[in-house]
Design a protein around this motif. Structure first.
Motif, PDB file in Angstrom:
ATOM      1  N   ARG A 200      33.072  -9.593  -0.788  1.00  0.00           N
ATOM      2  CA  ARG A 200      31.677  -9.264  -0.503  1.00  0.00           C
ATOM      3  C   ARG A 200      31.331  -9.602   0.946  1.00  0.00           C
ATOM      4  NH1 ARG A 200      27.920  -5.674  -1.329  1.00  0.00           N
ATOM      5  NH2 ARG A 200      25.809  -6.514  -1.486  1.00  0.00           N
ATOM      6  N   ILE A 201      31.844 -10.734   1.441  1.00  0.00           N
ATOM      7  CA  ILE A 201      31.615 -11.109   2.838  1.00  0.00           C
ATOM      8  C   ILE A 201      32.259 -10.090   3.770  1.00  0.00           C
ATOM      9  CG2 ILE A 201      32.122 -12.846   4.604  1.00  0.00           C
ATOM     10  CD1 ILE A 201      31.879 -14.982   2.453  1.00  0.00           C
ATOM     11  N   VAL A 202      33.464  -9.628   3.401  1.00  0.00           N
ATOM     12  CA  VAL A 202      34.123  -8.593   4.201  1.00  0.00           C
ATOM     13  C   VAL A 202      33.233  -7.355   4.290  1.00  0.00           C
ATOM     14  CG1 VAL A 202      36.083  -7.006   4.314  1.00  0.00           C
ATOM     15  CG2 VAL A 202      36.462  -9.406   3.726  1.00  0.00           C
ATOM     16  N   GLU A 203      32.586  -7.002   3.177  1.00  0.00           N
ATOM     17  CA  GLU A 203      31.674  -5.861   3.189  1.00  0.00           C
ATOM     18  C   GLU A 203      30.508  -6.107   4.143  1.00  0.00           C
ATOM     19  OE1 GLU A 203      30.525  -5.335  -0.844  1.00  0.00           O
ATOM     20  OE2 GLU A 203      32.486  -4.600  -1.497  1.00  0.00           O
ATOM     21  N   PHE A 204      30.000  -7.361   4.141  1.00  0.00           N
ATOM     22  CA  PHE A 204      28.925  -7.701   5.078  1.00  0.00           C
ATOM     23  C   PHE A 204      29.406  -7.518   6.526  1.00  0.00           C
ATOM     24  CE2 PHE A 204      27.145 -10.937   1.815  1.00  0.00           C
ATOM     25  CZ  PHE A 204      26.523  -9.907   1.132  1.00  0.00           C
ATOM     26  N   ILE A 205      30.606  -8.031   6.802  1.00  0.00           N
ATOM     27  CA  ILE A 205      31.142  -7.958   8.159  1.00  0.00           C
ATOM     28  C   ILE A 205      31.326  -6.504   8.586  1.00  0.00           C
ATOM     29  CG2 ILE A 205      33.140  -8.509   9.610  1.00  0.00           C
ATOM     30  CD1 ILE A 205      33.510 -11.050   7.935  1.00  0.00           C
ATOM     31  N   MET A 206      31.888  -5.703   7.658  1.00  0.00           N
ATOM     32  CA  MET A 206      32.137  -4.305   8.017  1.00  0.00           C
ATOM     33  C   MET A 206      30.831  -3.519   8.159  1.00  0.00           C
ATOM     34  SD  MET A 206      35.217  -4.362   8.587  1.00  0.00           S
ATOM     35  CE  MET A 206      35.304  -2.638   9.070  1.00  0.00           C
ATOM     36  N   ALA A 207      29.765  -3.992   7.515  1.00  0.00           N
ATOM     37  CA  ALA A 207      28.466  -3.346   7.708  1.00  0.00           C
ATOM     38  C   ALA A 207      27.986  -3.507   9.141  1.00  0.00           C
ATOM     39  CB  ALA A 207      27.438  -3.931   6.736  1.00  0.00           C
ATOM     40  N   ALA A 208      28.423  -4.594   9.786  1.00  0.00           N
ATOM     41  CA  ALA A 208      28.053  -4.833  11.184  1.00  0.00           C
ATOM     42  C   ALA A 208      29.072  -4.237  12.146  1.00  0.00           C
ATOM     43  CB  ALA A 208      27.928  -6.340  11.444  1.00  0.00           C
ATOM     44  N   ALA A 209      30.111  -3.586  11.604  1.00  0.00           N
ATOM     45  CA  ALA A 209      31.172  -3.040  12.441  1.00  0.00           C
ATOM     46  C   ALA A 209      30.669  -2.043  13.485  1.00  0.00           C
ATOM     47  CB  ALA A 209      32.254  -2.409  11.568  1.00  0.00           C
ATOM     48  N   PRO A 210      29.732  -1.140  13.145  1.00  0.00           N
ATOM     49  CA  PRO A 210      29.267  -0.202  14.188  1.00  0.00           C
ATOM     50  C   PRO A 210      28.708  -0.903  15.422  1.00  0.00           C
ATOM     51  CG  PRO A 210      28.566   0.536  12.010  1.00  0.00           C
ATOM     52  CD  PRO A 210      29.137  -0.831  11.823  1.00  0.00           C
ATOM     53  N   ILE A 211      27.964  -1.985  15.187  1.00  0.00           N
ATOM     54  CA  ILE A 211      27.405  -2.735  16.322  1.00  0.00           C
ATOM     55  C   ILE A 211      28.528  -3.420  17.092  1.00  0.00           C
ATOM     56  CG2 ILE A 211      25.880  -4.636  16.982  1.00  0.00           C
ATOM     57  CD1 ILE A 211      24.215  -4.012  14.502  1.00  0.00           C
ATOM     58  N   GLY A 212      29.470  -4.037  16.340  1.00  0.00           N
ATOM     59  CA  GLY A 212      30.592  -4.697  16.984  1.00  0.00           C
ATOM     60  C   GLY A 212      31.445  -3.724  17.785  1.00  0.00           C
ATOM     61  N   VAL A 213      31.686  -2.541  17.209  1.00  0.00           N
ATOM     62  CA  VAL A 213      32.477  -1.522  17.899  1.00  0.00           C
ATOM     63  C   VAL A 213      31.754  -1.054  19.165  1.00  0.00           C
ATOM     64  CG1 VAL A 213      33.301   0.856  17.742  1.00  0.00           C
ATOM     65  CG2 VAL A 213      33.700  -0.726  15.862  1.00  0.00           C
TER      66      VAL A 213
END
Length: 436
Positions: A200-213
């Motif tokens: 679930r935390i991984v899903e949270f992190i990947m939700a922020a992936a566009p900003i990180g990218v």
């Protein structure tokens, strides 16, 4: 309004990051603005990936290994399954290294761009060189010694010691099999809950992936281009070569390795096998999750390939946990690509370390989107390549993730069919012997 899929969001973030970086360079905005107010979001994204690596590997491996809860009944199936999974993952990793060394996508960058990349990560590279010099006089057996932690908590505090976490998690999973069921279940339930929470935390992190990218790419363009936006084009060209190397490796894995295994180790034709698992492949491509595809994969194997429920209910869930051939192949290509882009020559020992680390790390990789990138950080740190180099590939990772999930799902189904055919042949031989 319907929400865009994550891979489209990441692609948009990638494109906007490139445009923003080029605009900042074209308008000659002070680079400090990018470094102080944009790059930190990319750094946070990388740190989040590092943060989750240890608990992700620990929980996933303990749950996967301890799932062999009835050793008397499943030891033969389990041993055969794990052996084949390990072999195919090692083959996938080696194939990825072959593709990366043949195509050399990282060397497609101009020398000037590569020199700026080296300058960007100069401090990390100098530390890596110092570490490598210290390791030159080690015993050849030192890697085996290093796999066994003297302090678990110290190992957990250092992502470069991930092999020690893998060793402990495997040992703990095996130990859990041998204790009383009521005591084992309490521990396994804890790790299952922890594993679900981490996913679930991984899903949270990947939700922020566009900003990180966006932040990573914008900062990368500014740092590399300097006052020459044309150099940014070379980075994008190199990404196309990198993607080609990954996709070629995945294609060969499916149409050569898996097809050969099915052809010579089962009585099912390759065409029928691929036709039977097509629904699982399509779902795997759309979800980028072998875990989410698991119910469909089991249905395809049981109904269309005539695999027994006893075999499929054990082999496929285990495969969704520990068999990540597509992920392992991508990690080896990515590690070599990043090293080449940073001007770092990988020795034979380091490339063998990629095979070992990527194989073991893929075992602990959760079957969810983004988990492969977490494991890539582990591989990079194991060979002393700056993990910040994932900024070069993170933008296209989600799209490639969709493709490598197809390889993961196909590999699970192929091994399941092979194990089922072996059990069916053994049962037939035993029945014939009883008649005699």
């Amino acid at each position: 309004m319907r929400k865009l899929p994550l891979h489209f969001q990441i692609l948009i973030g990638l494109l906007l990051g490139v445009v923003a970086g080029l605009a900042l360079v074209y308008w000659q905005v002070d680079a400090k603005f990018t470094l102080y107010y944009i790059k930190p979001f990319g750094t946070i994204f990388v740190n989040l990936l590092k943060m989750i690596a240890v608990p992700l590997v620990l929980a996933s491996l303990v749950v996967g290994v301890s799932s062999l809860n009835d050793v008397a009944k499943l030891s033969r199936i389990g041993g055969k399954t794990i052996l084949i999974y390990m072999c195919t993952t090692a083959i996938a990793t080696s194939l990825g290294l072959l593709m990366a060394n043949m195509i050399e996508p990282g060397k497609r960058l101009p020398d000037s761009t590569r020199e700026k990349l080296i300058g960007t990560y100069a401090s990390n590279s100098s530390q890596s060189i110092e570490t490598a010099q210290k390791l030159q006089n080690r015993s050849p057996l030192q890697p085996l010694v290093d796999m066994v932690p003297e302090n678990l908590f110290a190992a957990a505090a250092n992502n470069a010691s991930m092999l020690q976490i893998v060793f402990f998690a495997t040992l703990l999973g095996i130990a859990l099999i041998g204790i009383a069921p009521e005591k084992r279940q309490a521990v396994v339930s804890f790790f299952e809950g922890l594993n679900d929470a981490i996913i679930r935390i991984v899903e949270f992190i990947m939700a922020a992936a566009p900003i990180g990218v966006f932040a990573l790419m914008a900062a990368l363009i500014v740092e590399i281009s300097g006052d020459n936006p044309a150099e940014a084009v070379s980075i994008l060209t190199a990404l196309l070569w990198y993607s080609f190397a990954v996709l070629l490796g995945l294609t060969l894995m499916i149409v050569v390795v898996y097809a050969t295994m099915v052809r010579f180790m089962t009585r099912v034709s390759v065409v029928n096998f691929l036709a039977a698992i097509r629904p699982a492949q399509i779902l795997g491509f759309s979800t980028s999750s072998s875990s989410a595809t698991l119910p469909v994969t089991m249905e395809c194997c049981q109904k269309d390939l005539n695999v027994s429920e006893e075999v499929s209910s054990f082999v496929l869930p285990l495969g969704a946990t520990i068999n990540m051939d597509g992920t392992a192949l991508y990690q080896s290509v990515a590690a070599v690509f990043i090293a080449q882009a940073l001007g770092m020559e990988l020795s034979i020992t380091q490339q063998l370390m990629i095979v070992m680390t990527a194989t073991l790390a893929s075992i602990g990789s959760a079957g969810v989107p983004g988990a492969g990138m977490v494991m890539l950080v582990i591989v990079l740190e194991a060979i002393q390549v700056p993990p910040e180099g994932i900024a070069l590939i993170v933008g296209v990772d989600r799209l490639l993730d969709m493709c490598r999930t197809i390889a993961n799902v196909t590999g699970d189904a192929a091994v399941c069919l092979i194990v089922s055919e072996g059990e069916r042949s053994k049962a037939a031989a035993e029945a014939k012997q009883e008649l005699v």
